[in-house]
Design a protein around this motif. Sequence first.
Motif, mmCIF file in Angstrom:
data_model
loop_
_atom_site.group_PDB
_atom_site.id
_atom_site.type_symbol
_atom_site.label_atom_id
_atom_site.label_comp_id
_atom_site.label_asym_id
_atom_site.label_seq_id
_atom_site.Cartn_x
_atom_site.Cartn_y
_atom_site.Cartn_z
ATOM 1 N N ASP A 21 0.830 -1.211 0.000
ATOM 2 C CA ASP A 21 0.000 0.000 0.000
ATOM 3 C C ASP A 21 0.864 1.260 0.000
ATOM 4 O OD1 ASP A 21 -2.346 -1.463 -0.035
ATOM 5 O OD2 ASP A 21 -2.665 -1.336 2.131
ATOM 6 N N ASP A 22 1.977 1.238 0.740
ATOM 7 C CA ASP A 22 2.882 2.384 0.773
ATOM 8 C C ASP A 22 3.501 2.640 -0.601
ATOM 9 O OD1 ASP A 22 2.433 2.590 3.530
ATOM 10 O OD2 ASP A 22 4.203 1.385 4.024
ATOM 11 N N GLU A 42 -0.813 2.415 -17.646
ATOM 12 C CA GLU A 42 -1.837 2.655 -16.630
ATOM 13 C C GLU A 42 -1.159 2.852 -15.280
ATOM 14 O OE1 GLU A 42 -5.369 0.169 -16.476
ATOM 15 O OE2 GLU A 42 -4.711 -0.723 -18.370
ATOM 16 N N TYR A 43 -1.555 3.919 -14.576
ATOM 17 C CA TYR A 43 -0.881 4.241 -13.316
ATOM 18 C C TYR A 43 -1.837 4.502 -12.169
ATOM 19 C CZ TYR A 43 3.187 4.316 -16.203
ATOM 20 O OH TYR A 43 4.194 3.937 -17.046
ATOM 21 N N ALA A 47 -3.909 -0.618 -11.077
ATOM 22 C CA ALA A 47 -2.873 -1.072 -12.012
ATOM 23 C C ALA A 47 -1.530 -1.197 -11.306
ATOM 24 C CB ALA A 47 -2.772 -0.102 -13.189
ATOM 25 N N GLN A 48 -1.215 -0.239 -10.437
ATOM 26 C CA GLN A 48 0.052 -0.321 -9.709
ATOM 27 C C GLN A 48 0.071 -1.524 -8.772
ATOM 28 O OE1 GLN A 48 1.879 3.296 -8.282
ATOM 29 N NE2 GLN A 48 0.430 4.480 -9.503
ATOM 30 N N ARG A 49 -1.034 -1.785 -8.114
ATOM 31 C CA ARG A 49 -1.119 -2.944 -7.221
ATOM 32 C C ARG A 49 -0.927 -4.244 -8.009
ATOM 33 N NH1 ARG A 49 -2.514 -2.802 -2.443
ATOM 34 N NH2 ARG A 49 -3.675 -0.863 -2.610
ATOM 35 N N LYS A 55 5.334 -8.386 -9.586
ATOM 36 C CA LYS A 55 6.756 -8.271 -9.239
ATOM 37 C C LYS A 55 7.106 -9.148 -8.043
ATOM 38 C CE LYS A 55 7.476 -3.674 -11.144
ATOM 39 N NZ LYS A 55 8.017 -2.331 -10.933
ATOM 40 N N LEU A 56 6.220 -9.229 -7.067
ATOM 41 C CA LEU A 56 6.479 -10.102 -5.916
ATOM 42 C C LEU A 56 6.572 -11.564 -6.358
ATOM 43 C CD1 LEU A 56 4.284 -8.464 -3.134
ATOM 44 C CD2 LEU A 56 6.778 -8.688 -3.152
#
Length: 188
Positions: A21-22, A42-43, A47-49, A55-56
């Motif tokens: 979240d941070d 998309e930002y 989309a970031q989540r 990535k994780l």
Amino acid sequence: MSDGLTAPAVSIRLLDASRVDDVVALGLRNRSDLEATGPHGEYDAAAQRRRLEAKLKECERGTRRYWVIDVDSVLAGDIELNHIDRGTWQTANVGYLVDAPFRGRGVATAALGLVIRESFEERGLHRLDAGVLLSNLPSQRVLEKAGFRRIGVLERHFYIAGEWRDHLWYELIGPDVPPALSSTEPPT
């Protein structure tokens, strides 16, 4: 293996679910910079989540390392090794974002120094590379201060903000250690 390293006032910690979240909030605060320099398109928060969750998973597979950058325990950015390629290559690509209020204070340079040390001394990588837009002079300075050598221009390398954009390509060569020839594990 190290989960975190520190330099004066700057530390890096591997991203875990508790900081997602941070990092999403970091991306939203710096959205205009991401849109100007990033190839994703998309930002918004969702989309970031999704990107962070992907990535994780890459981190779990050993093809990425992703850290948050803290300055005096305050989130100041992120930095990552992506496209980690083992075997005979032993290489990775470096990318980073520093939150606007922390820019110009040596944060990216210090964090990159920590990542370089882990990459070569602990992960057994042989080479790091990084691409940067021709217009991104601050990032070019960060790479050059860290010892990266400019090796050329990749023409029309990334599709960003509706057009194919040229990138300066940099590399940093580490020690000549024989590779472990494993797909994900560093040499022992």
